[in-house]
Design an enzyme around this catalytic site. Structure first.
Site, PDB file in Angstrom:
ATOM      1  N   GLY A 173       0.801  -1.218   0.000  1.00 21.49           N
ATOM      2  CA  GLY A 173       0.000   0.000   0.000  1.00 21.49           C
ATOM      3  C   GLY A 173       0.834   1.269   0.000  1.00 21.49           C
ATOM      4  O   GLY A 173       2.027   1.251  -0.250  1.00 21.49           O
ATOM      5  N   TYR A 174       0.154   2.386   0.284  1.00 18.62           N
ATOM      6  CA  TYR A 174       0.732   3.726   0.192  1.00 18.62           C
ATOM      7  C   TYR A 174       1.410   3.882  -1.171  1.00 18.62           C
ATOM      8  O   TYR A 174       2.595   4.166  -1.296  1.00 18.62           O
ATOM      9  CB  TYR A 174       1.701   4.016   1.353  1.00 18.62           C
ATOM     10  CG  TYR A 174       1.614   5.474   1.734  1.00 18.62           C
ATOM     11  CD1 TYR A 174       0.494   5.954   2.416  1.00 18.62           C
ATOM     12  CD2 TYR A 174       2.596   6.387   1.374  1.00 18.62           C
ATOM     13  CE1 TYR A 174       0.363   7.299   2.725  1.00 18.62           C
ATOM     14  CE2 TYR A 174       2.472   7.727   1.679  1.00 18.62           C
ATOM     15  CZ  TYR A 174       1.350   8.179   2.360  1.00 18.62           C
ATOM     16  OH  TYR A 174       1.230   9.507   2.665  1.00 18.62           O
ATOM     17  N   HIS A 204       4.662   1.849  -7.913  1.00 19.00           N
ATOM     18  CA  HIS A 204       3.586   0.848  -7.892  1.00 19.00           C
ATOM     19  C   HIS A 204       2.667   1.027  -9.102  1.00 19.00           C
ATOM     20  O   HIS A 204       2.237   0.059  -9.732  1.00 19.00           O
ATOM     21  CB  HIS A 204       2.713   1.009  -6.639  1.00 19.00           C
ATOM     22  CG  HIS A 204       3.425   0.765  -5.348  1.00 19.00           C
ATOM     23  ND1 HIS A 204       3.670   1.762  -4.431  1.00 19.00           N
ATOM     24  CD2 HIS A 204       3.937  -0.372  -4.806  1.00 19.00           C
ATOM     25  CE1 HIS A 204       4.288   1.257  -3.379  1.00 19.00           C
ATOM     26  NE2 HIS A 204       4.470  -0.039  -3.574  1.00 19.00           N
ATOM     27  N   GLN A 256       7.074  -9.706   7.807  1.00 19.57           N
ATOM     28  CA  GLN A 256       8.347  -9.339   7.168  1.00 19.57           C
ATOM     29  C   GLN A 256       9.041  -8.183   7.873  1.00 19.57           C
ATOM     30  O   GLN A 256      10.081  -7.718   7.433  1.00 19.57           O
ATOM     31  CB  GLN A 256       8.149  -9.050   5.681  1.00 19.57           C
ATOM     32  CG  GLN A 256       7.367  -7.800   5.338  1.00 19.57           C
ATOM     33  CD  GLN A 256       7.060  -7.721   3.849  1.00 19.57           C
ATOM     34  OE1 GLN A 256       6.195  -8.429   3.327  1.00 19.57           O
ATOM     35  NE2 GLN A 256       7.770  -6.864   3.130  1.00 19.57           N
ATOM     36  N   GLY A 259       8.806  -4.809  -8.384  1.00 19.73           N
ATOM     37  CA  GLY A 259       9.744  -3.752  -8.774  1.00 19.73           C
ATOM     38  C   GLY A 259      11.188  -4.199  -8.605  1.00 19.73           C
ATOM     39  O   GLY A 259      11.529  -4.939  -7.675  1.00 19.73           O
ATOM     40  N   SER A 274       7.662   4.115  -0.474  1.00 21.54           N
ATOM     41  CA  SER A 274       6.681   4.591   0.505  1.00 21.54           C
ATOM     42  C   SER A 274       7.406   5.171   1.713  1.00 21.54           C
ATOM     43  O   SER A 274       6.878   6.044   2.405  1.00 21.54           O
ATOM     44  CB  SER A 274       5.778   3.434   0.942  1.00 21.54           C
ATOM     45  OG  SER A 274       5.197   2.828  -0.193  1.00 21.54           O
ATOM     46  N   ARG A 275       8.614   4.691   1.984  1.00 14.63           N
ATOM     47  CA  ARG A 275       9.368   5.162   3.158  1.00 14.63           C
ATOM     48  C   ARG A 275       9.965   6.559   2.951  1.00 14.63           C
ATOM     49  O   ARG A 275      10.434   7.169   3.913  1.00 14.63           O
ATOM     50  CB  ARG A 275      10.463   4.163   3.533  1.00 14.63           C
ATOM     51  CG  ARG A 275       9.906   2.871   4.120  1.00 14.63           C
ATOM     52  CD  ARG A 275      10.990   1.968   4.694  1.00 14.63           C
ATOM     53  NE  ARG A 275      10.429   0.889   5.487  1.00 14.63           N
ATOM     54  CZ  ARG A 275      10.216  -0.364   5.038  1.00 14.63           C
ATOM     55  NH1 ARG A 275      10.524  -0.691   3.795  1.00 14.63           N
ATOM     56  NH2 ARG A 275       9.710  -1.274   5.837  1.00 14.63           N
TER      57      ARG A 275
END
Ligand code: PAF
Length: 289
Positions: A31-32, A37, A61, A147, A186-187
């Site tokens: 997500g995010y 993505h 994970q 990815g 996302s990070r």
């Protein structure tokens, strides 16, 4: 956008698609969703009749002191991205839907998961392989899209698919970067302005490695050392690892010949970022894959 939360609801939808002879692509995500993505979903939509995006922050994970609780989540925004990119539905289960309280079956892999990210995140790939294996069983796609930014993850999943005889084609997709070179993640949302600027050191250092190889340097140790020195010149950066490896086996190479993966994980402040390039060095012609 249809958001499905249970396996029980999802299975009949996929069964109906199959009955009509439609092909199914799966894009597994946490997500995010960002442009990286989106590029996977767009590709999946171009290559399959139907596309399922899984949107699940997979607890298994994450290590004990990692960012499971703070990992960014926004399903409404993700639904808009999926709609635009051409997905058919989002599978967005709760952790209790994906894992029985007494689950005790996990997918483990040897060597391929021991180096690079596996060194400082020893339980990470067990969590990734287990959840991806479960998603493959639940969705049973023809193709699944990952990815290249998580280069080790891609190699691990390809190997798992081979070893466990999944009839699924794994499609690796190129890293999508911001205009200034930062790999989308996302990070990246964790970074403040100073850290965002400092984070460019990852891509710049990879480009330094590419330049050295282009100029005829093939000694992996020398290239790695120059990259590490370059990263150390950035005060907000702390190296987790820099490695030059075979892109399929993740084994270190001494000499850069044929295809080589230069991969790194670097903390910028408290945020751990990863990035990589694959260099093909044939007959003294060096290019990015
Ligand atoms: O790459 C990710 O976002 C995750 O590791 C994946 C493949 C969705 C498994 O949780």
């Amino acid at each position: 956008m249809k958001v499905i939360k249970t396996i029980e609801e999802l299975r009949p939808i996929i069964k109906a698609w199959r009955k009509e002879g439609q092909s199914v692509g799966l894009v597994p995500t946490m997500g995010y969703l960002h442009e990286g993505h989106k590029s996977l979903i767009v590709k999946a939509a171009a290559e399959n009749d139907r596309v399922v995006v899984s949107d699940f922050v997979n607890p298994t994970q994450f290590g004990v002191n990692e960012d499971l609780a703070s990992y960014p989540r926004d399903i409404a925004r993700d639904a808009r991205v999926c709609e635009e990119a051409g997905a058919d539905l989002i599978f967005h289960p709760e952790p209790e839907e994906m894992y029985f309280r007494d689950s005790c079956t996990f997918v483990n892999m040897g060597k391929l998961t021991e180096g690079l990210c596996g060194k400082t995140r020893p339980t990470h790939f067990q969590g990734v392989c287990t959840v991806v294996c479960k998603l493959f069983h639940i969705v049973a796609p023809d193709k699944a899209y990952f990815g290249q930014k998580d280069a080790q993850q891609l190699a691990v999943i390809r190997r798992m698919v081979r070893d466990l005889n999944f009839d699924i084609e794994i499609v690796g997709c190129p890293i999508v970067r911001e205009e200034d070179g930062l790999a989308m993640s996302s990070r990246n949302t964790y970074l403040d302005d100073a850290e965002r600027a400092a984070a460019l050191i990852l891509h710049k250092s990879l480009m330094l490695g590419k330049e050295m190889i282009g100029q005829g340097e093939h000694d992996a140790a020398k290239i790695k050392e120059a990259i590490m020195q370059n990263i150390k010149s950035e005060p907000l950066a702390r190296i987790d690892y820099v490695e030059i490896v075979n892109p399929d086996t993740m084994e270190n190479v001494d000499t850069v010949e044929g295809a080589a993966l230069i991969a790194m994980a670097v903390y910028i402040g408290k945020t751990r970022l990863i990035d990589n390039i694959v260099i093909v060095n044939d007959k003294n012609k060096c290019r990015l894959l």
